[in-house]
Design an enzyme around this catalytic site. Structure first.
Site, mmCIF file in Angstrom:
data_model
loop_
_atom_site.group_PDB
_atom_site.id
_atom_site.type_symbol
_atom_site.label_atom_id
_atom_site.label_comp_id
_atom_site.label_asym_id
_atom_site.label_seq_id
_atom_site.Cartn_x
_atom_site.Cartn_y
_atom_site.Cartn_z
ATOM 1 N N HIS A 59 -13.658 0.059 14.725
ATOM 2 C CA HIS A 59 -12.200 0.040 14.577
ATOM 3 C C HIS A 59 -11.577 -1.149 15.301
ATOM 4 O O HIS A 59 -10.753 -1.879 14.743
ATOM 5 C CB HIS A 59 -11.639 1.355 15.111
ATOM 6 N N SER A 84 -3.287 1.843 11.496
ATOM 7 C CA SER A 84 -4.066 1.002 12.410
ATOM 8 C C SER A 84 -4.252 -0.398 11.854
ATOM 9 O O SER A 84 -4.315 -1.373 12.611
ATOM 10 C CB SER A 84 -5.449 1.617 12.657
ATOM 11 N N ASN A 142 -1.043 8.368 10.951
ATOM 12 C CA ASN A 142 -1.547 8.622 9.600
ATOM 13 C C ASN A 142 -1.388 10.075 9.155
ATOM 14 O O ASN A 142 -2.084 10.514 8.255
ATOM 15 C CB ASN A 142 -3.045 8.281 9.523
#
Length: 428
Positions: A183, A354, A294
């Site tokens: 990530h 993100s 999200n």
């Protein structure tokens, strides 16, 4: 008879022994971590030890500590001299995409460079003749995430510092800050992937990056570790807040505090100490950007919801709001099917707020670098309501593509950010 008597004695001993052990087990209490706001002058550390507690983190920039303590002693802790507020440590998460990754033995061949659609959508390439984020080492973006693949050929030249705060321990050991999740490396690539002939290119392809690992390889981390990560972003690699003592740490070539903090993470719960740390960074002039979340919720998650933070929503390639993007962002940016760097010298396509967040962080880096290179200083952060070109937030607001209702709306915020218009506005 003797045998019966002997068996009776043994049975009695076993019963007594078992009873003797039960109270000790019953008195045990699971230890938990709490974030404690304190009065440094009067805080009674001995009393904390007397309750079975241990101080795990001492913050330098705000009057707070993290204490590991038996859960049944929390109420007593609240009464200790110098304790102002006690809150359980909470957990935040990276907002995951849909990447699958590849096995560690896979060695990819570097593909020819492409410009990801999100970079093109915000018109970042149109700015690179003016600024690429380079500033002779003054402008840095601190990415608080899962770490970084530091020697990725599309990133390595822009990685200025790596550090981990996992477990409340500040560590520069590569084993601690390496990105075992993917990530963080993906987020960093969207900000600062190099403009070379391979892979992808970031919004600000020559800006310096501080990779601060605050989330573990599962993509989760505690609020207390995130707070320590923010503190590290302010202190910088030398660990000194204001080396020249002039009261200025942002845009100061004598200091190495980050000018931008980018957090593609969030949690569902408020926390006083986390907010205080963010206020501290904001008051020093650091621009703080965070993913709105999200969950398709009606408001951003924490810390994006704090007024000092720029909350970022996600859009798709047709400028529609991503179905998962939390409402009421401040601005929006591309966040669906975003191609970027990934560990093991690889590349991956992910979706999420993100992925939208680093687009905005990169635009801010371009603004501050261009402004610093021209004027020798940086622009102030500004507020949610700013509509002038005298602050970073004002510039983002007035130059965004306003696609919803005129002005701010609950779906796009002020609109999709535009790197080209933002830099032009900053330079007058």
């Amino acid at each position: 008879m003797r045998l019966k008597a002997l068996l009776g004695i043994l049975l009695t001993i076993l019963v007594v022994a078992s009873l003797a052990f039960k109270p000790a087990t019953a008195q045990q209490s699971e230890k938990v971590k709490v974030i404690v706001m304190i009065d440094r002058d009067s805080f009674d550390e001995k009393a904390v030890k007397g309750l079975g507690g241990q101080i795990k983190i001492r913050y330098k920039l705000i009057p707070a500590v993290v204490i590991e303590i038996p859960e049944n002693a929390i109420e007593k802790l609240k009464s200790v001299r110098g304790v102002k507020k006690v809150e359980l440590d909470k957990v935040a998460y990276a907002y995951p995409g849909n990447g699958v990754g590849r096995p560690p033995w896979y060695t990819p061949t570097q593909p020819p460079q492409v410009i990801p659609w999100g970079i093109d959508r915000i018109n970042a390439p149109d700015v690179w003749s003016i600024t690429t984020g380079a500033s002779n080492g003054v402008i840095e973006v601190a990415v608080l995430d899962t770490g970084v693949d530091w020697d990725h050929p599309d990133l390595a030249a822009n990685i200025a510092w790596e550090v981990s705060t996992i477990g409340g321990v500040v560590s520069t050991d590569p084993a601690d800050w390496y990105d075992g999740n993917g990530h963080g490396t993906h987020v960093i690539g969207t900000i600062a992937a190099l403009n070379n002939d391979i892979g992808v290119v970031g919004v600000a392809p020559k800006v310096e990056i501080y990779a601060i690992k605050v989330l573990d390889d599962r993509g989760s981390g505690t609020y207390s570790d995130i707070m320590l990560g923010i503190e590290q972003a302010l202190l910088g690699p030398d660990g000194v807040l204001d080396a020249d003592g002039d009261g200025i740490i942002v845009g100061d070539p004598d200091d190495d505090a980050a000018e931008v903090i980018s957090m593609s993470l969030g949690g569902p719960v408020d926390d006083t100490a986390l907010h205080d740390m963010i206020i501290t960074a904001y008051n020093y002039g650091v621009v703080i950007v965070a993913a709105s979340g999200n969950e398709a919720a009606d408001q951003p998650s924490y810390p994006a919801i704090y007024p000092e933070v720029i909350a970022v929503g996600a859009t798709n390639s047709t400028d529609g709001i991503a179905w998962f993007s939390n409402l009421q962002p401040e601005v929006s940016a591309p966040g669906v099917d975003i191609l970027s760097t990934y560990p093991n010298d690889d590349y991956e396509t992910l979706s999420g707020t993100s992925m939208a967040t680093p687009h905005v962080s990169g635009v801010i880096a371009l603004i501050q670098a261009a402004y610093y290179n021209k004027y020798g200083t940086v622009l102030p952060v500004g507020t949610f309501d700013d509509m002038t070109t005298n602050t970073i937030r004002g510039i983002l607001h007035v130059t965004a593509d306003d696609l919803g209702d005129p002005g701010w709306d609950i779906y796009y915020g002020y609109g999709i950010v535009r790197a080209d218009l933002a830099v032009q506005a900053a330079l007058g």
